[in-house]
Design an enzyme around this catalytic site. Structure first.
Site, PDB file in Angstrom:
ATOM      1  N   CYS A 286      57.030 -73.090  15.196  1.00 26.67           N
ATOM      2  CA  CYS A 286      55.827 -72.633  14.502  1.00 26.67           C
ATOM      3  C   CYS A 286      55.926 -72.857  12.997  1.00 26.67           C
ATOM      4  O   CYS A 286      54.939 -73.064  12.327  1.00 26.67           O
ATOM      5  CB  CYS A 286      55.607 -71.157  14.764  1.00 26.67           C
ATOM      6  SG  CYS A 286      56.060 -70.684  16.415  1.00 26.67           S
TER       7      CYS A 286
ATOM      8  N   GLY B  95      52.656 -65.117  25.154  1.00 32.34           N
ATOM      9  CA  GLY B  95      53.391 -64.132  24.375  1.00 32.34           C
ATOM     10  C   GLY B  95      52.621 -63.665  23.152  1.00 32.34           C
ATOM     11  O   GLY B  95      52.629 -62.477  22.815  1.00 32.34           O
TER      12      GLY B  95
END
Ligand SMILES: *Cc1c(COP(=O)(O)O)cnc(C)c1O
Length: 394
Positions: free
Chosen positions: A323, A69
């Protein structure tokens, strides 16, 4: 163990694992080689392209395989920016709750002279289409707005946003990494010019994804080298991964309707259970959200401690996104929907997978209730709130 972090990554499906094995064991040729085993690999690659295209309503030649992605987001945005620049258009529109693969690419483009408007979102995490229309300028070359948010699960009115872009002749990219394989996505019906997706978010392998680019939208390559992917993405193709991704996607799309009904029921049971916790709030729209996504803030606690104690109880969850966890900054998404720093720190994201059961949900509810009460019992912040020294926000 109860795995409730499917927005971070998913377990590979048996179908996806089985699909890749022949391309690791037997058909290991390079798709660019001319002998039979190379050509068999090439054929598998092209069959995967047909399958992936069919799942999102695209043509096979509109699908470009990538490493995931993030790469697809980078390539889509950089390509649209290059097209814009050639036409003297250097304004881009996005929003405040995008994934860092989008936000950091935009930051770089800003340093290179592009102007970026970040649309605010409403408290429910949704972009107002009227605000998008107002923000479009004569020099706007790209609108990039995600289909579904990875933290709070909010699903954007993509079809309407795409229709506005098309009417104004502006390219529309959507990061659909959380959506593809989970909710219906059709690039033609939804007026999408560029779309990013990633296999490991729909029970495929990690390190593989794809970029859809509508016919006629010229892509720039990020990686120089051989002529793979029509010269748009150099490097020997991840054949086993790509074949596996296509199998995972076909399976996910085939089971989508029934999975979505079941997951929505489990999600709403989980939301109802956690709403009993005093001084808590659900983040993101209650209805316009991904079937498996639950995201709460609990006042007076730290999300990190909550996660560690849940881990002790065998529950894998997340605060914000994978993240950003590990950093002390609260999630930019929670701040954007109006949560103040202290509240945003006490966040919990639970993302259910297709194999979750009602018993799992009930176990999670009991565990979260116990852990929140425990953490509050020795939190100085909570003591001050209860003593009236500081005011409750939630
Ligand atoms: C996971 C994710 C990405 C990154 O995909 P990778 O394949 O891990 O690079 C991008 N956008 C969103 C919304 C995601 O959830």
């Amino acid at each position: 163990m109860i795995y409730a972090d499917n927005a971070a990554t998913t377990k590979m499906s048996k179908t996806a694992i089985a699909a890749m094995l022949p391309y690791l064991e037997d058909v290991y040729g390079n798709p660019s080689s001319l002998y039979v085993t190379g050509q068999k690999a090439k054929e598998a690659l092209e069959n995967a392209r047909v399958a992936v295209a069919r799942c999102i309503g695209a043509e096979p030649r509109e699908i470009l395989f990538t490493s995931g992605g993030s790469e697809a987001d980078n390539q889509a945005i950089r390509s649209a920016a290059a097209i814009g620049k050639k036409a003297g258009k250097t304004h881009i529109i996005s929003d405040a709750i995008e994934h860092h693969a989008v936000l950091h690419t935009l930051k770089k483009l800003e340093a290179e002279g592009f102007a970026v408007t970040y649309l605010p979102v409403q408290e429910n995490g949704i972009v107002d289409p009227a605000a998008l229309e107002e923000a479009i300028r004569p020099d706007t070359c790209l609108v990039t707005i995600m289909t579904a948010n990875n933290e709070i699960g909010t699903v954007q009115p993509v079809r309407t946003l795409g229709e506005i872009c098309r009417r104004h002749g502006v390219l529309f990219h959507t990061d659909a990494v959380q959506a593809v394989g989970h909710i219906p996505v059709n690039v033609k019906d939804d007026n999408i010019d560029l779309l990013s997706a990633s296999a490991h978010k729909f029970h495929g392998p990690k390190g593989v994804g794809f970029l859809y680019a509508k016919r006629g939208v010229r892509l720039e390559n990020l990686i120089e080298g051989g002529a793979q992917e029509r010269g748009l993405r150099a490097g020997t193709e991840n054949v086993a991964g790509i074949v596996s991704m296509a199998a995972a996607l076909e399976e996910a799309v085939g089971n989508m309707a029934q999975n979505s009904v079941r997951l929505t029921h489990l999600r709403d049971r989980l939301i109802a259970g956690l709403s009993d916790i005093p001084h808590s709030v659900l983040n993101g729209d209650a209805a316009q959200r991904l079937p498996g996504n639950v995201n709460f803030c609990f006042e007076g606690i730290e999300g990190e401690s909550l996660l560690l104690l849940l881990d002790d109880k065998g529950i894998c969850a997340s605060s914000g996104s994978a993240c950003t966890s590990g950093s002390l900054d609260p999630s930019h998404v929670l701040l954007a929907i109006g949560r103040v720093h202290d509240v945003a720190h006490g966040s919990l994201r639970l993302t259910l997978g297709e194999d979750a059961t009602e018993a799992d949900v009930d176990t999670i509810i009991e565990a979260v209730k116990a852990v929140v009460a425990h953490l509050r019992s020795f939190s100085p912040v909570w003591r001050d709130l209860c003593a009236g020294k500081t005011a409750f926000i939630l």
